[in-house]
Design a protein around this motif. Structure first.
Motif, short mmCIF file in Angstrom:
data_model
loop_
_atom_site.label_atom_id
_atom_site.label_comp_id
_atom_site.label_asym_id
_atom_site.label_seq_id
_atom_site.Cartn_x
_atom_site.Cartn_y
_atom_site.Cartn_z
N VAL A 153 0.84 -1.20 0.00
CA VAL A 153 0.00 0.00 0.00
C VAL A 153 0.87 1.25 0.00
CG1 VAL A 153 -1.74 1.30 1.27
CG2 VAL A 153 -1.89 -1.18 1.16
N THR A 154 1.96 1.22 0.77
CA THR A 154 2.85 2.37 0.85
C THR A 154 3.48 2.69 -0.50
OG1 THR A 154 3.39 1.79 3.14
CG2 THR A 154 4.88 3.31 2.02
N ILE A 155 4.02 1.67 -1.17
CA ILE A 155 4.67 1.88 -2.47
C ILE A 155 3.66 2.36 -3.50
CG2 ILE A 155 5.84 0.70 -4.38
CD1 ILE A 155 7.14 -1.11 -2.25
N THR A 156 2.50 1.71 -3.55
CA THR A 156 1.48 2.08 -4.53
C THR A 156 1.00 3.51 -4.33
OG1 THR A 156 0.73 -0.23 -4.59
CG2 THR A 156 -0.75 1.44 -5.52
N SER A 157 0.64 3.85 -3.10
CA SER A 157 0.11 5.19 -2.83
C SER A 157 1.17 6.27 -3.00
CB SER A 157 -0.49 5.25 -1.42
OG SER A 157 0.45 4.87 -0.45
N THR A 158 2.42 5.97 -2.66
CA THR A 158 3.50 6.94 -2.84
C THR A 158 3.71 7.27 -4.31
OG1 THR A 158 4.63 6.13 -0.84
CG2 THR A 158 5.94 7.42 -2.39
N LEU A 159 3.71 6.24 -5.15
CA LEU A 159 3.88 6.46 -6.59
C LEU A 159 2.68 7.20 -7.19
CD1 LEU A 159 5.44 3.03 -7.65
CD2 LEU A 159 6.61 5.23 -7.42
N LEU A 160 1.48 6.86 -6.74
CA LEU A 160 0.29 7.56 -7.22
C LEU A 160 0.34 9.04 -6.85
CD1 LEU A 160 -2.55 4.97 -6.46
CD2 LEU A 160 -1.80 5.76 -8.71
N LEU A 161 0.75 9.32 -5.62
CA LEU A 161 0.84 10.71 -5.17
C LEU A 161 1.92 11.47 -5.94
CD1 LEU A 161 0.37 10.29 -1.31
CD2 LEU A 161 -1.14 11.53 -2.87
#
Length: 259
Positions: A82-90
């Protein structure tokens, strides 16, 4: 500035409380640790990050927000995916938000966190105290931003006062959010576990049974009964009966731990 700080704090507090309360109400607290929750939790974190990005704290012409604190809690409670996915999306959303002098910092910041934050989480997970883990993750995320500002903008002295404010604000919020999450966990345990034996109660049993029925999978159900338990209560009083229940629950917990 003060209004933006309050807005950032409110966004974090309300979103975390609301989201975790949803899991408690549906008896799914911490089920977001499972892989099937990665997509929805990543979307949730990204949406919260967008709101934080919108209500940035502007000080001396520079813009800051509390996304670093959001990511610290994300890696602690939601996991690496979740951290990697949301960081890249942001990061992508930040690019569409507008290109300015701070865009290189935002890109470098996101890339560094994607590669280093999961490793740091693994290291700090060996610390027994959750609050210490959160503080370390929080300070690390903030420190990376400070370092990049100093390297790219090359004017670290101007932002020292800003960083001090962010360290104080984020430290306070770490404690507030930590105790909020713990309170929610305690509320859920009280609602789903028996006070005496600490075993799951009838409502939790019924909820789990309904989930199994909806899945339409084949499952087995074993029912145990304590013979002559009423006689124990009537002959030796209810305190002794409680001790019997505790001993039976210990046996069941031992069997569960073996299998």
């Amino acid at each position: 500035m003060f209004i933006s700080i309050l807005a950032n704090m409110s966004i974090l507090l309300v979103s975390v409380y609301g989201y975790l309360s949803y899991y408690v109400n549906y008896n799914k607290f911490h089920s977001f640790l499972k892989d099937k929750g990665t997509f929805f939790n990543s979307i949730f974190v990204t949406i919260v990050g967008i709101f934080l990005l919108y209500f940035t704290i502007e000080i001396g012409g520079a813009r800051y927000d509390l996304r670093f604190l959001l990511l610290a809690f994300t890696v602690k409670y939601f996991g690496n995916k979740v951290t990697i996915t949301s960081t890249l999306l942001l990061m992508v959303i930040r690019l569409f938000w507008g290109i300015d002098n701070y865009t290189p910092i935002a890109i470098c910041y996101s890339v560094l966190l994607v590669f280093t934050l999961p490793m740091l989480k693994y290291i700090v997970s060996k610390i027994n105290s959750d609050i210490i883990q959160l503080l370390i993750l929080n300070y690390y995320c903030l420190l990376i931003g400070n370092f990049l500002n100093a390297i790219i903008i090359k004017n670290p002295l101007r932002d020292i006062n800003i960083y001090l404010h962010l360290y104080v604000i984020s430290t306070i919020l770490v404690f507030v959010l930590y105790y909020m999450i713990n309170d929610i966990k305690k509320m859920q345990k009280k609602a789903t576990h028996d006070y005496l034996t600490k075993m799951k109660n009838r409502s939790e049993f019924q909820a789990k049974l309904e989930v199994l029925q909806k899945k339409k999978n084949i499952f087995s159900l074993a029912i145990l009964d304590i013979d002559y338990f009423k006689v124990i209560n009537d002959s030796f009083n209810h305190l002794v009966g409680d001790l019997v229940l505790l001993e039976v629950s210990k046996v069941l917990f031992d069997v569960k731990s073996i299998y």
